[in-house]
Design an enzyme around this catalytic site. Structure first.
Site, mmCIF file in Angstrom:
data_model
loop_
_atom_site.group_PDB
_atom_site.id
_atom_site.type_symbol
_atom_site.label_atom_id
_atom_site.label_comp_id
_atom_site.label_asym_id
_atom_site.label_seq_id
_atom_site.Cartn_x
_atom_site.Cartn_y
_atom_site.Cartn_z
ATOM 1 N N SER A 1 0.724 -1.119 -0.096
ATOM 2 C CA SER A 1 0.123 0.095 0.081
ATOM 3 C C SER A 1 1.104 1.307 0.076
ATOM 4 C CB SER A 1 -0.895 0.045 1.260
ATOM 5 O OG SER A 1 -1.376 1.313 1.534
ATOM 6 N N TYR B 1 -3.371 -0.089 9.815
ATOM 7 C CA TYR B 1 -3.193 -0.512 8.493
ATOM 8 C C TYR B 1 -1.732 -0.032 8.179
ATOM 9 C CZ TYR B 1 -4.487 -0.622 3.544
ATOM 10 O OH TYR B 1 -4.470 -0.984 2.102
HETATM 11 P P1 NAP Z 1 -11.978 -4.966 -0.324
HETATM 12 O O1 NAP Z 1 -12.473 -4.551 -1.654
HETATM 13 O O2 NAP Z 1 -12.454 -4.433 0.726
HETATM 14 O O3 NAP Z 1 -11.668 -6.575 -0.770
HETATM 15 C C1 NAP Z 1 -11.081 -6.974 0.376
HETATM 16 C C2 NAP Z 1 -11.309 -8.664 0.225
HETATM 17 O O4 NAP Z 1 -10.532 -9.327 1.386
HETATM 18 C C3 NAP Z 1 -12.699 -8.945 0.186
HETATM 19 O O5 NAP Z 1 -12.974 -10.042 -0.713
HETATM 20 C C4 NAP Z 1 -12.691 -9.775 1.838
HETATM 21 O O6 NAP Z 1 -13.866 -10.667 1.803
HETATM 22 C C5 NAP Z 1 -11.614 -10.128 1.786
HETATM 23 N N1 NAP Z 1 -11.242 -10.467 3.341
HETATM 24 C C6 NAP Z 1 -10.959 -9.632 4.381
HETATM 25 N N2 NAP Z 1 -10.716 -10.215 5.128
HETATM 26 C C7 NAP Z 1 -10.217 -11.629 5.132
HETATM 27 C C8 NAP Z 1 -10.012 -12.710 5.759
HETATM 28 N N3 NAP Z 1 -9.767 -12.846 7.244
HETATM 29 N N4 NAP Z 1 -10.106 -13.919 5.175
HETATM 30 C C9 NAP Z 1 -10.420 -13.904 3.878
HETATM 31 N N5 NAP Z 1 -10.722 -12.995 3.138
HETATM 32 C C10 NAP Z 1 -10.656 -11.545 3.919
HETATM 33 O O7 NAP Z 1 -10.306 -4.321 -0.695
HETATM 34 P P2 NAP Z 1 -9.697 -3.982 -1.838
HETATM 35 O O8 NAP Z 1 -9.471 -2.428 -2.036
HETATM 36 O O9 NAP Z 1 -9.860 -4.845 -3.044
HETATM 37 O O10 NAP Z 1 -8.150 -4.422 -1.508
HETATM 38 C C11 NAP Z 1 -7.601 -5.578 -1.630
HETATM 39 C C12 NAP Z 1 -6.201 -5.474 -0.853
HETATM 40 O O11 NAP Z 1 -5.639 -4.353 -1.636
HETATM 41 C C13 NAP Z 1 -6.263 -5.234 0.285
HETATM 42 O O12 NAP Z 1 -4.948 -5.787 1.077
HETATM 43 C C14 NAP Z 1 -5.921 -3.517 0.640
HETATM 44 O O13 NAP Z 1 -5.397 -3.380 1.938
HETATM 45 C C15 NAP Z 1 -5.050 -3.435 -0.360
HETATM 46 N N6 NAP Z 1 -5.064 -2.059 -1.236
HETATM 47 C C16 NAP Z 1 -6.132 -1.629 -1.573
HETATM 48 C C17 NAP Z 1 -6.035 -0.267 -2.081
HETATM 49 C C18 NAP Z 1 -7.100 0.571 -2.492
HETATM 50 O O14 NAP Z 1 -7.154 1.865 -2.900
HETATM 51 N N7 NAP Z 1 -8.425 0.125 -2.552
HETATM 52 C C19 NAP Z 1 -4.900 0.496 -2.128
HETATM 53 C C20 NAP Z 1 -3.693 -0.186 -1.635
HETATM 54 C C21 NAP Z 1 -3.682 -1.424 -1.064
HETATM 55 P P3 NAP Z 1 -15.146 -9.977 2.498
HETATM 56 O O15 NAP Z 1 -15.930 -9.720 1.535
HETATM 57 O O16 NAP Z 1 -15.407 -11.394 3.471
HETATM 58 O O17 NAP Z 1 -14.833 -8.949 3.335
HETATM 59 C C1 GCO Z 2 -6.815 5.236 3.190
HETATM 60 C C2 GCO Z 2 -6.907 4.207 2.104
HETATM 61 C C3 GCO Z 2 -5.726 3.627 1.682
HETATM 62 C C4 GCO Z 2 -5.700 2.818 0.583
HETATM 63 C C5 GCO Z 2 -4.505 2.302 0.119
HETATM 64 C C6 GCO Z 2 -3.487 3.274 -0.328
HETATM 65 O O1 GCO Z 2 -7.852 5.149 4.073
HETATM 66 O O2 GCO Z 2 -5.842 5.907 3.425
HETATM 67 O O3 GCO Z 2 -8.125 3.208 2.178
HETATM 68 O O4 GCO Z 2 -5.076 3.333 2.741
HETATM 69 O O5 GCO Z 2 -6.590 1.818 0.842
HETATM 70 O O6 GCO Z 2 -3.760 1.388 1.178
HETATM 71 O O7 GCO Z 2 -2.522 2.872 -1.014
#
Ligand code: NAP
Ligand code: GCO
Length: 264
Positions: free
Chosen positions: A144, A157
């Site tokens: 992230s 986080y």
């Molecule tokens: P999201 O839409 O909230 O999806 C997260 C997924 O993880 C959901 O399918 C959730 O399932 C699953 N999950 C959560 N806890 C779990 C557990 N204990 N065991 C198995 N599955 C679990 O998140 P996203 O935005 O796609 O993010 C995916 C990854 O990218 C995360 O690691 C997040 O931190 C990272 N990320 C996101 C962003 C962003 O801007 N969106 C940026 C950087 C990094 P449920 O439906 O059961 O909750």
């Molecule tokens: C926040 C956002 C971010 C993104 C991502 C950025 O609240 O700042 O959720 O943390 O999820 O991780 O890279």
């Protein structure tokens, strides 16, 4: 030889029912991989299987919470029996809790660390032995911006994702000799359910202040989409990255390089 082909490979993407995980699974499938995913609820699992079928992807789904070491070990054993050894692991499952640190309970802090950091440890620990047995493998940890930067309300986080960066480097260091490459993808701000609260329109129809903030902090002047992560994921999952190890590939539209838009 097509260095980006994943034909004959089996990929496990954790928490890949929607969002970033689902998009990454789609791209690995397109490159030829067999897709395996897990979710922590039967409802999620069913939703995921339907979503993959709608994309003509014959994905294999397993009910498993990444924080439950016994369940993970059982799932990895089942996958090996029913699908085959895992060649590619994407530790994607993750949550965020946006609470000012001094108002956050230790239980909330622990839950974020448990899923976002302990989860990738538990799943990687269960998968690495078969990668060693098979002569190598690929691990991609979804890091992230918070692997590098802090901001208000995301202390747990940021601690988890900072730790995940170093876990990535340590797996690379400890298991590189077995032809296992462990790298990270560090997405910028991506439009998914996880960031939906940061993009909600204001009552007067204007953009959320955080939405405007991210646009000003991103040279690309836009939020990322899950599609922006697909090419980088295929690269890190493929032979094209066999000498890339311990690297966090930031896919952020330039956020980490940019001081932010000057006021006009
Ligand atoms: P999201 O839409 O909230 O999806 C997260 C997924 O993880 C959901 O399918 C959730 O399932 C699953 N999950 C959560 N806890 C779990 C557990 N204990 N065991 C198995 N599955 C679990 O998140 P996203 O935005 O796609 O993010 C995916 C990854 O990218 C995360 O690691 C997040 O931190 C990272 N990320 C996101 C962003 C962003 O801007 N969106 C940026 C950087 C990094 P449920 O439906 O059961 O909750
Ligand atoms: C926040 C956002 C971010 C993104 C991502 C950025 O609240 O700042 O959720 O943390 O999820 O991780 O890279």
């Amino acid at each position: 030889m097509n260095q980006f082909s994943l034909k004959g490979k089996t990929a496990l993407i954790t928490g890949a029912v929607y969002g970033i995980g689902f998009a990454i699974a789609e791209s690995l499938a397109e490159a030829g991989a067999t897709i395996v995913f897990n979710d922590r609820s039967q409802e999620g699992l069913d939703r995921g299987l339907k979503a993959y079928r709608e994309k003509d992807i014959q994905a294999h789904g397993y009910l498993c919470d990444v924080t439950d070491e016994t369940a993970v070990e059982n799932m990895i054993g089942q996958i090996k029996e029913e699908v085959g050894s895992i060649d590619i692991l994407v530790n994607n499952a993750g949550i965020i809790k946006r609470i000012p640190m001094i108002e956050m309970s230790a239980a909330d802090f622990r839950q974020v660390i448990d899923i976002d950091l302990n989860g990738p440890f538990i799943v990687s620990k269960a998968v690495i032995p078969q990668m060693i047995e098979n002569g190598g493998g690929k691990i991609i940890n979804i890091c992230s911006m918070m692997s590098e930067l802090g901001r208000e309300t995301v202390s747990a986080y940021a601690a988890a994702k900072g730790g995940l960066k170093m876990l990535t480097r340590n797996i690379a260091s400890e298991y590189g000799k077995y032809n296992i490459q462990c790298n990270g993808i560090g997405p910028g701000y991506i439009a998914t359910p996880q960031t939906a609260p940061l993009r909600e329109k204001q009552p007067d129809g204007s953009r959320h202040p955080f939405d405007q903030f991210i646009i000003a902090k991103t040279p690309a002047e836009r939020w990322g989409t899950t599609a922006d992560l697909q090419g980088p994921a295929v690269f890190l999952a493929s032979p094209a990255s066999d000498f890339v190890n311990g690297h966090i590939l930031y896919v952020d539209g330039g956020i980490l390089a940019y001081i932010g838009k000057q006021p006009e």
